[in-house]
Motif scaffolding. Structure first.
Motif, mmCIF file in Angstrom:
data_model
loop_
_atom_site.group_PDB
_atom_site.id
_atom_site.type_symbol
_atom_site.label_atom_id
_atom_site.label_comp_id
_atom_site.label_asym_id
_atom_site.label_seq_id
_atom_site.Cartn_x
_atom_site.Cartn_y
_atom_site.Cartn_z
ATOM 1 N N GLY A 43 0.784 -1.281 0.101
ATOM 2 C CA GLY A 43 0.078 0.051 -0.235
ATOM 3 C C GLY A 43 0.855 1.250 0.026
ATOM 4 O O GLY A 43 0.552 2.201 0.049
ATOM 5 N N SER A 44 2.051 1.188 -0.162
ATOM 6 C CA SER A 44 3.016 2.500 -0.073
ATOM 7 C C SER A 44 3.106 2.934 -1.351
ATOM 8 O O SER A 44 3.640 4.215 -1.230
ATOM 9 N N CYS A 48 1.571 1.874 -8.134
ATOM 10 C CA CYS A 48 1.392 3.034 -8.610
ATOM 11 C C CYS A 48 2.487 3.725 -9.307
ATOM 12 O O CYS A 48 2.352 4.340 -10.396
HETATM 13 P P1 ADP Z 1 1.878 -1.253 -3.247
HETATM 14 O O1 ADP Z 1 1.836 -1.776 -4.640
HETATM 15 O O2 ADP Z 1 2.898 -0.578 -2.606
HETATM 16 O O3 ADP Z 1 1.095 -2.404 -2.337
HETATM 17 P P2 ADP Z 1 -0.268 0.613 -4.718
HETATM 18 O O4 ADP Z 1 0.499 1.342 -5.693
HETATM 19 O O5 ADP Z 1 -0.753 -0.507 -5.496
HETATM 20 O O6 ADP Z 1 0.664 -0.170 -3.402
HETATM 21 O O7 ADP Z 1 -1.417 1.478 -3.909
HETATM 22 C C1 ADP Z 1 -0.966 2.598 -3.143
HETATM 23 C C2 ADP Z 1 -2.156 3.580 -2.636
HETATM 24 O O8 ADP Z 1 -3.216 3.514 -3.903
HETATM 25 C C3 ADP Z 1 -3.078 2.103 -2.070
HETATM 26 O O9 ADP Z 1 -3.610 2.780 -0.645
HETATM 27 C C4 ADP Z 1 -4.069 1.682 -2.850
HETATM 28 O O10 ADP Z 1 -5.337 1.406 -1.990
HETATM 29 C C5 ADP Z 1 -4.341 2.939 -3.689
HETATM 30 N N1 ADP Z 1 -4.878 2.678 -4.911
HETATM 31 C C6 ADP Z 1 -4.092 2.257 -5.886
HETATM 32 N N2 ADP Z 1 -4.611 2.022 -7.156
HETATM 33 C C7 ADP Z 1 -5.867 2.630 -6.807
HETATM 34 C C8 ADP Z 1 -7.194 2.938 -7.809
HETATM 35 N N3 ADP Z 1 -7.037 2.645 -8.854
HETATM 36 N N4 ADP Z 1 -8.131 3.352 -7.010
HETATM 37 C C9 ADP Z 1 -7.975 3.699 -5.688
HETATM 38 N N5 ADP Z 1 -6.895 3.701 -4.921
HETATM 39 C C10 ADP Z 1 -6.185 3.150 -5.743
#
Ligand code: ADP
Ligand code: MG
Length: 360
Positions: A43-44, A48
């Protein structure tokens, strides 16, 4: 392209989902031919960040540069950046060969059949899949699927490959072998690997450079030994999972914690007063023995044999767990009795102190 120019660069990149700031004004870059680890808890913002570099997602603010060009508005398929997905994302009905050749088959590339054969052949050799070209994904193991996913990316000869927790689905044995192979493959090519992981061991083992991501911010970048020995904040120390961390109060060059009061020299800036001592520098003494300074009473709970070291788990009176990592190369450890009380201590010069009133 200028050799000394970073292969990619993020400039003040911010990405929001509603109220959530998934990436918070990120500045991040990598030189050519580097193995870069990005370590962060779930979640970091790791995925993304990769999706923004790859072009599957657009930043709300900021710019993305690749080989010196601003590619912020360029579609993903025009970027020429490789992406290895966590779940491999292979085509189940295509052979290993066709999965790897897939990028050449979409009609926009003018590569003739003999050239495709040659390049797929080289990629197959490089990832160690020779002989399996005609199998379908369900006829190969998890580790082999991972190699297909990698070969499919490498065959396009990208200058940058993004790997999203690429070893997460593999068992421990295979993970170790793939770590070595990924590094060897990287070394043979003119390519930068950006490898994201939630595992501190993996990040430190793989990266020439390690960056730590926390709640959408990069909080430290450095060589693995620098991150390991000198985490810049108590959060980095926490993610590394190699430090006992204590809350307390820092006042007039002294830290008051559950182990008493200890004089401190260097204090690194942090949002709260914290004291950190590495697991392998924490020691247990029998009650009544002289200790090097700090004295933390704790009950022995359990031990875990890890081959080259033993982890001893203790619990303090306020139920905080404290770990000792005893390297067996330093000799046999003392024996501890479950439930009995000991005093934990360490050389205070080896502790790291973080606080609101930093000395630097
Ligand atoms: P990681 O890969 O480090 O586990 P992510 O990059 O997947 O984390 O997600 C980072 C944050 O953004 C998280 O809190 C996740 O819930 C949120 N997030 C990611 N994609 C979306 C989306 N399409 N809509 C809403 N929130 C998102
Ligand atoms: Mg992720």
């Amino acid at each position: 392209m200028n050799q000394s120019e970073p292969v990619f660069r993020l400039e003040n990149v911010t990405r929001r989902y509603g109220d959530l700031t998934a990436l918070d004004s990120i500045n991040f870059e990598a030189p050519r031919n580097e193995y870069l680890s990005l370590l962060g808890p779930s979640g970091s913002g790791k995925t993304c960040l990769l999706r923004i570099i790859a072009g599957f997602e657009k930043p709300d603010e900021g710019k993305v540069y690749f080989q010196g060009k601003d590619i912020t508005s360029l579609p993903a398929h025009e970027r020429g950046i490789g992406f290895v997905f966590q779940n491999f994302a292979l085509f189940p009905h295509l052979s290993v060969f066709e999965n790897i050749a897939f990028g050449f088959r979409n009609g926009t590339m003018n590569v003739d059949a003999s050239e495709i054969d040659k390049r797929v052949g080289e990629a197959v050799e490089m990832v160690g899949l020779a002989g399996l070209e005609d199998r379908n994904p369900e006829q190969i193991s998890g580790g082999q699927k991972q190699r297909v996913a990698l070969a499919r990316t490498l065959v396009m000869q990208p200058k940058l490959v993004l790997l999203d927790e690429p070893l997460g689905a593999l068992d421990a044995n295979l993970r170790g072998r793939m770590q070595t192979e990924l590094r060897m493959i990287r070394e043979q090519l003119d390519v930068t690997f950006l490898h994201v992981t939630g595992s501190e061991t993996e990040a430190l083992a793989m990266g020439d450079t390690v960056s730590v991501l926390d709640s959408g911010k990069i909080i430290q970048t450095g060589a693995p030994d620098e991150i390991y020995n000198d985490p810049s904040s108590s959060d980095v120390a926490l993610f590394l999972n190699r430090f006992n961390l204590f809350e307390g109060k820092l006042e007039k060059g002294s830290f008051a914690g559950p182990f008493g009061e200890v004089a401190v020299k260097k204090v690194q800036p942090n949002d709260r007063d914290m004291y950190a001592i590495r697991y392998d520098r924490t020691k247990a003494y029998k009650k009544g023995q002289t200790v090097p300074g700090p004295a933390l009473p704790a009950k022995f709970l359990a031990s875990e044999y890890l081959g080259s070291s033993i982890i001893f788990l203790f619990e303090t009176v306020d139920r905080k767990q404290v770990e000792i990592d005893h390297h067996l190369s330093f000799g046999d450890p003392d024996e501890y009795k479950v439930g009995e009380e000991y005093v934990l201590s360490w050389d205070p010069a080896q502790a790291l102190v973080f606080g609101k009133e930093a000395t630097q």
